[in-house]
Each structure stands twice: as structure tokens, then as C-alpha cells.
Enzyme design. Structure first.
Site, mmCIF file in Angstrom:
data_model
loop_
_atom_site.group_PDB
_atom_site.id
_atom_site.type_symbol
_atom_site.label_atom_id
_atom_site.label_comp_id
_atom_site.label_asym_id
_atom_site.label_seq_id
_atom_site.Cartn_x
_atom_site.Cartn_y
_atom_site.Cartn_z
ATOM 1 N N HIS A 78 0.832 -1.211 0.000
ATOM 2 C CA HIS A 78 0.000 0.000 0.000
ATOM 3 C C HIS A 78 0.864 1.259 0.000
ATOM 4 O O HIS A 78 0.560 2.230 -0.703
ATOM 5 C CB HIS A 78 -0.936 0.018 1.204
ATOM 6 N N HIS A 237 -9.258 -2.046 -5.212
ATOM 7 C CA HIS A 237 -8.159 -2.295 -4.275
ATOM 8 C C HIS A 237 -7.131 -3.252 -4.872
ATOM 9 O O HIS A 237 -5.937 -3.139 -4.586
ATOM 10 C CB HIS A 237 -8.654 -2.850 -2.935
ATOM 11 N N ASP A 241 -3.155 -2.619 -5.084
ATOM 12 C CA ASP A 241 -2.126 -3.594 -4.720
ATOM 13 C C ASP A 241 -1.157 -3.823 -5.872
ATOM 14 O O ASP A 241 0.065 -3.893 -5.679
ATOM 15 C CB ASP A 241 -2.764 -4.935 -4.346
ATOM 16 N N HIS A 264 -0.540 -11.330 -4.937
ATOM 17 C CA HIS A 264 0.848 -10.901 -4.786
ATOM 18 C C HIS A 264 1.844 -11.900 -5.369
ATOM 19 O O HIS A 264 2.853 -11.508 -5.951
ATOM 20 C CB HIS A 264 1.154 -10.658 -3.310
#
Length: 304
Positions: A78, A237, A241, A264
């Protein structure tokens, strides 16, 4: 010439770590040209520095974690997203704990922090990575890919069969030649399911997680009293990311990124695949102010 940028002054913020639940002090400092973004564990003696680079990514289970030997700094995405969104090339980030504070679960508090510090241009050209050929990584029906593009574009799709998600956008696309990161992306909060949080608590994780720093969903509804900030907050969001994860390349991008149900781990695998495919990208610089192919084209006023 499009110049490198750094925070104008030192500024601090405090918050809780998502997993430890402990108070974390974060200090943002200016850094010389060509330093990049460097995290520093100042609670250790000697201080341990970890460059914000894809090569230092270790754990990607619940967040992006950087490792240097046995030392780690978790939940960096973030803050990196905010740094990318405001075009910050060089900064030292001091923390006195093994994770970045979660704040409100979005990048907006970090954007405010950087804007409060001010932004200074430096006397060196900003470096970009231009995507020349498509690169794709996929696994179990999920994929991420880079495609050539004249600006910077991110498209993301999530796929949740759930009452809360079914009535809301599950695909968004942002072309940052005409999209404001600050206005349209940075306020999107992280989200999770109540059942998952309960399991994490049983494993002594997510001790700092609450309705103050995440959107929490049960089997039927959003539990946060104020609901969502905007209808596409969930999938936006994931874009937030991705911007943070991609900034681990150490440069802003000229190209398009597409993510489909990814996270991720796949993001990091894509960066590693890109960098070994040296025919698929090149470094480039711009000596004109007429074209700003960056994450956030509406650059804030700076002082030389």
C-alpha cells in the site's frame, strides 16, 4: 526532462501492524538521486536496509513481504502504491517493526503523508521501463500479463460468487493518461471474509485487523457500518495492490498490466519473468515535459 522526485522533508506517522497488532512508527525521509525506495529496520542494531525490489520478495501469502536474510518487512504494497502514484523515485522508509502499519487499509493515508511532506524534483532524469513484448504468467485459471502500451494501463478482474460481489463491478480498467490515482484508486480499502479473519486469529495472525482498516464481508453482507466508499472498491483495491507490487521493478512502467483473479505471488512471478526476458523490455528516459507516461499524470507542485 522528466526528473526524479523525493519527499521534500522528513515526516512521521504511526499505526498498527495488521498481523502483530502492535504500534508501528514509520518515518519517511528524502533520499539522493538513484537511491530508489529503501526500507530500513531501525529497531535493529545495526540498522538493516532492504531495497524495494522484486528480488527481495519472500512471503506473498497475505501481503508482499521483503526479506534480507532473516530480517523482513511485511505489508509494503500500500505504501509502495502511494509512492508510485505520486511519482516518488527516491526515499528512505524507517520502521521500528517487521511490518508497515495498515492505517485504514487503503493507500490514502500514505498519499496524505507524502503530500504533507512535500515533493521535490531532483537533478536527474526519471527512469522508466517500457514493455516491448507480451509476457504472461498463469496458474490454476489465474493469470497476469504485461502488454506493450504507449502509456500506463491496468485492468483487473476478480471472480467471487457471493451476494455482496455479484451486484458490483468485478472488472475495472484504468488508463492513467486520463485517470487520477489520488482521486480514483488510492482510497480503495483491503477486504476479506469474516470466516478467514477468524481462522487467521486462531493462527495468531491479523491481530491488528478490524473494521477500521478493512472491509469485512460475512456470508451475505458488508459488516462495516458505513459500507463501501464506492461500488467498485473491491476490485479497485486489487489495482492499488498491483501498482504497489509492480513498483518493485524500481521504475515506473510504460505498458499495460492485466490481472485475472491474481494476487501478490503471481504479480511477483511476472516481474521475475519480465526481467529475465531482456528482449521484452527496455529502460527509457524522457527529455520533454509534453508526455508523462506515469502512474499519476497530475503531478503535484514540486520545489527544485
Amino acid at each position: 526532462m522528466i526528473k526524479q522526485r523525493t519527499p521534500k522533508k522528513v515526516i512521521q506517522a504511526t499505526g498498527v501492524g495488521l498481523h502483530s497488532g502492535e504500534k508501528v512508527l514509520l518515518t519517511l525521509r528524502p533520499a539522493p538521486v538513484n537511491t530508489g525506495i529503501v526500507f530500513r529496520r531501525v529497531d535493529l542494531s545495526p540498522v538493516v536496509e532492504i531495497p524495494a525490489s522484486y528480488e527481495y520478495v519472500g512471503d506473498t501469502m497475505l501481503c508482499t513481504t521483503l526479506h534480507h536474510g532473516k530480517v523482513k518487512i511485511a505489508t509494503v504494497e500500500h505504501l509502495l502504491s502511494a509512492l508510485a502514484g505520486l511519482g516518488i523515485d527516491n526515499a528512505y522508509i524507517d520502521v521500528n517493526a517487521p511490518e508497515i502499519p495498515i492505517m485504514d487499509g487503503s493507500a490514502a493515508p500514505f498519499v496524505f503523508l507524502i503530500q504533507s511532506a512535500g515533493i521535490r524534483e531532483q537533478n536527474a532524469a526519471k527512469r522508466y521501463i517500457r514493455i516491448l513484448k507480451p509476457i504472461r504468467v498463469e496458474e490454476n485459471g489465474k493469470y497476469v500479463q504485461f502488454l506493450p502500451h504507449k502509456g500506463y494501463k491496468i485492468t483487473f478482474t476478480i471472480g467471487f460468487e457471493h451476494p455482496v460481489f455479484n451486484d458490483r463491478p468485478q472488472t475495472v480498467s484504468f488508463d492513467f493518461s486520463g485517470t487520477s490515482y489520488v482521486k480514483e484508486v488510492c482510497r480503495a480499502r483491503t477486504f476479506g471474509f469474516l470466516s478467514d479473519y477468524e481462522k487467521l486469529r486462531e493462527c495468531d495472525l491479523a491481530k491488528g485487523g478490524s473494521l477500521d482498516n478493512a472491509i469485512v464481508v460475512d456470508d451475505y453482507r458488508v459488516l462495516n457500518e458505513d459500507g463501501l466508499r464506492f461500488e467498485s472498491e473491491f476490485v479497485t483495491h486489487k489495482v492499488l495492490d498491483a501498482i504497489g507490487d509492480l513498483y518493485l521493478l524500481g521504475s515506473s512502467l510504460i505498458g499495460a498490466f492485466e490481472g485475472y483473479k491474481s494476487g501478490h505471488e503471481l504479480n511477483n512471478r511476472l516481474l521475475r519473468e519480465l526481467m529475465v526476458r531482456q528482449d521484452a523490455w527496455e529502460y527509457t528516459y524522457f527529455d520533454t515535459e509534453n508526455y508523462l507516461p506515469a502512474v499519476h499524470p497530475e503531478y503535484y507542485p514540486v520545489e527544485a
